[in-house]
Design a protein around this motif. Structure first.
Motif, PDB file in Angstrom:
ATOM      1  N   SER A 198       0.845  -1.191   0.000  1.00 40.92           N
ATOM      2  CA  SER A 198       0.000   0.000   0.000  1.00 40.92           C
ATOM      3  C   SER A 198       0.880   1.241   0.000  1.00 40.92           C
ATOM      4  O   SER A 198       2.101   1.159   0.191  1.00 40.92           O
ATOM      5  CB  SER A 198      -0.921   0.000   1.220  1.00 40.92           C
ATOM      6  N   GLY A 199       0.252   2.401  -0.184  1.00 46.19           N
ATOM      7  CA  GLY A 199       0.965   3.662  -0.073  1.00 46.19           C
ATOM      8  C   GLY A 199       1.269   4.348  -1.385  1.00 46.19           C
ATOM      9  O   GLY A 199       1.820   5.451  -1.388  1.00 46.19           O
ATOM     10  N   GLY A 200       0.934   3.728  -2.490  1.00 46.49           N
ATOM     11  CA  GLY A 200       1.188   4.353  -3.777  1.00 46.49           C
ATOM     12  C   GLY A 200       0.276   5.550  -4.005  1.00 46.49           C
ATOM     13  O   GLY A 200      -0.647   5.816  -3.236  1.00 46.49           O
TER      14      GLY A 200
ATOM     15  N   GLY B 118       8.910  14.996  -5.245  1.00 43.87           N
ATOM     16  CA  GLY B 118       8.140  14.683  -4.058  1.00 43.87           C
ATOM     17  C   GLY B 118       8.538  13.359  -3.437  1.00 43.87           C
ATOM     18  O   GLY B 118       9.486  12.699  -3.879  1.00 43.87           O
ATOM     19  N   SER B 119       7.776  12.974  -2.414  1.00 46.14           N
ATOM     20  CA  SER B 119       8.082  11.755  -1.652  1.00 46.14           C
ATOM     21  C   SER B 119       6.824  10.914  -1.452  1.00 46.14           C
ATOM     22  O   SER B 119       5.700  11.432  -1.422  1.00 46.14           O
ATOM     23  CB  SER B 119       8.645  12.116  -0.274  1.00 46.14           C
ATOM     24  N   LEU B 120       7.046   9.628  -1.312  1.00 48.44           N
ATOM     25  CA  LEU B 120       6.004   8.677  -0.935  1.00 48.44           C
ATOM     26  C   LEU B 120       6.634   7.627  -0.047  1.00 48.44           C
ATOM     27  O   LEU B 120       7.833   7.332  -0.165  1.00 48.44           O
ATOM     28  CB  LEU B 120       5.402   7.984  -2.158  1.00 48.44           C
ATOM     29  N   ARG B 121       5.835   7.020   0.816  1.00 42.63           N
ATOM     30  CA  ARG B 121       6.296   5.869   1.593  1.00 42.63           C
ATOM     31  C   ARG B 121       5.376   4.699   1.321  1.00 42.63           C
ATOM     32  O   ARG B 121       4.181   4.757   1.600  1.00 42.63           O
ATOM     33  CB  ARG B 121       6.343   6.162   3.088  1.00 42.63           C
ATOM     34  N   LEU B 122       5.942   3.653   0.794  1.00 40.75           N
ATOM     35  CA  LEU B 122       5.199   2.419   0.571  1.00 40.75           C
ATOM     36  C   LEU B 122       5.322   1.517   1.790  1.00 40.75           C
ATOM     37  O   LEU B 122       6.353   1.509   2.466  1.00 40.75           O
ATOM     38  CB  LEU B 122       5.728   1.689  -0.658  1.00 40.75           C
TER      39      LEU B 122
ATOM     40  N   ARG C 133      18.213   7.924  -2.816  1.00 44.93           N
ATOM     41  CA  ARG C 133      16.866   8.498  -2.861  1.00 44.93           C
ATOM     42  C   ARG C 133      15.845   7.630  -2.124  1.00 44.93           C
ATOM     43  O   ARG C 133      14.921   8.145  -1.510  1.00 44.93           O
ATOM     44  CB  ARG C 133      16.402   8.675  -4.312  1.00 44.93           C
ATOM     45  N   PHE C 134      16.007   6.322  -2.208  1.00 44.52           N
ATOM     46  CA  PHE C 134      15.065   5.384  -1.584  1.00 44.52           C
ATOM     47  C   PHE C 134      15.721   4.727  -0.373  1.00 44.52           C
ATOM     48  O   PHE C 134      16.934   4.464  -0.372  1.00 44.52           O
ATOM     49  CB  PHE C 134      14.668   4.288  -2.560  1.00 44.52           C
ATOM     50  N   THR C 135      14.903   4.417   0.627  1.00 45.44           N
ATOM     51  CA  THR C 135      15.375   3.703   1.808  1.00 45.44           C
ATOM     52  C   THR C 135      14.413   2.584   2.143  1.00 45.44           C
ATOM     53  O   THR C 135      13.223   2.831   2.344  1.00 45.44           O
ATOM     54  CB  THR C 135      15.506   4.637   3.013  1.00 45.44           C
TER      55      THR C 135
ATOM     56  N   MET D 110       7.165  -3.944   6.131  1.00 48.21           N
ATOM     57  CA  MET D 110       8.345  -3.423   5.456  1.00 48.21           C
ATOM     58  C   MET D 110       7.964  -2.097   4.807  1.00 48.21           C
ATOM     59  O   MET D 110       6.805  -1.911   4.423  1.00 48.21           O
ATOM     60  CB  MET D 110       8.807  -4.414   4.377  1.00 48.21           C
ATOM     61  N   TYR D 111       8.944  -1.215   4.689  1.00 46.30           N
ATOM     62  CA  TYR D 111       8.685   0.104   4.130  1.00 46.30           C
ATOM     63  C   TYR D 111       9.666   0.409   2.988  1.00 46.30           C
ATOM     64  O   TYR D 111      10.776  -0.125   2.933  1.00 46.30           O
ATOM     65  CB  TYR D 111       8.853   1.180   5.200  1.00 46.30           C
ATOM     66  N   LEU D 112       9.226   1.294   2.116  1.00 39.67           N
ATOM     67  CA  LEU D 112      10.121   1.868   1.120  1.00 39.67           C
ATOM     68  C   LEU D 112       9.863   3.374   1.106  1.00 39.67           C
ATOM     69  O   LEU D 112       8.823   3.824   0.611  1.00 39.67           O
ATOM     70  CB  LEU D 112       9.894   1.274  -0.267  1.00 39.67           C
ATOM     71  N   GLN D 113      10.781   4.109   1.704  1.00 39.99           N
ATOM     72  CA  GLN D 113      10.699   5.564   1.680  1.00 39.99           C
ATOM     73  C   GLN D 113      11.319   6.053   0.383  1.00 39.99           C
ATOM     74  O   GLN D 113      12.499   5.776   0.120  1.00 39.99           O
ATOM     75  CB  GLN D 113      11.430   6.164   2.873  1.00 39.99           C
TER      76      GLN D 113
END
Length: 122
Positions: A6-8, A15-19, A66-68, A78-81
């Motif tokens: 989720s999170g898309g 900009g930024s998003l966190r999945l 750029r991604f973490t 799990m996350y993808l910042q």
């Protein structure tokens, strides 16, 4: 293990998003996890992966810095910042899990989430 990504969404360039990827079923901490993405007309490609404990990560070159990727085993998530997003990051993002593999080959992952769309406008 069942995975739910989720999170898309739609975001402007820069900009930024966190999945997020939430797991249910077997013990979450037993799995190595990865994020992949697939743009229209292209093959699914590796983005990032993380080991069981979260202290080892790897990234594809285009997202480094750029991604973490991170994980919280207490929350089975799990996350993808994703920061400094670019139009070329536009794709459906998938999370995946495998017990003994955290490399870049998607065929080696046994479990997949359903995908979440990320669209970056210029």
């Amino acid at each position: 293990v069942q995975l739910q990504a989720s999170g898309g969404g739609l975001v402007q360039a820069g900009g930024s998003l966190r999945l997020s990827c939430t797991a249910s079923g077997r013990t979450f901490s037993e799995y190595r996890l990865g994020w992949f993405r697939q743009a229209p007309g292209k093959e699914r490609e590796f983005v990032a992966s993380i080991n069981w404990s979260g202290d080892f990560t790897r990234y594809t070159a285009s997202v480094k810095g750029r991604f973490t990727i991170s994980r919280d085993n207490t929350k089975n998530t799990m996350y993808l910042q994703m920061n400094s997003l670019k139009p070329e990051d536009t794709a459906v993002y998938y999370c995946a899990a495998e017990e003994f593999y955290s490399g870049e080959n998607p065929a080696m992952y046994s479990y997949w989430g359903q995908g979440t769309q990320v669209t970056v406008s210029s």
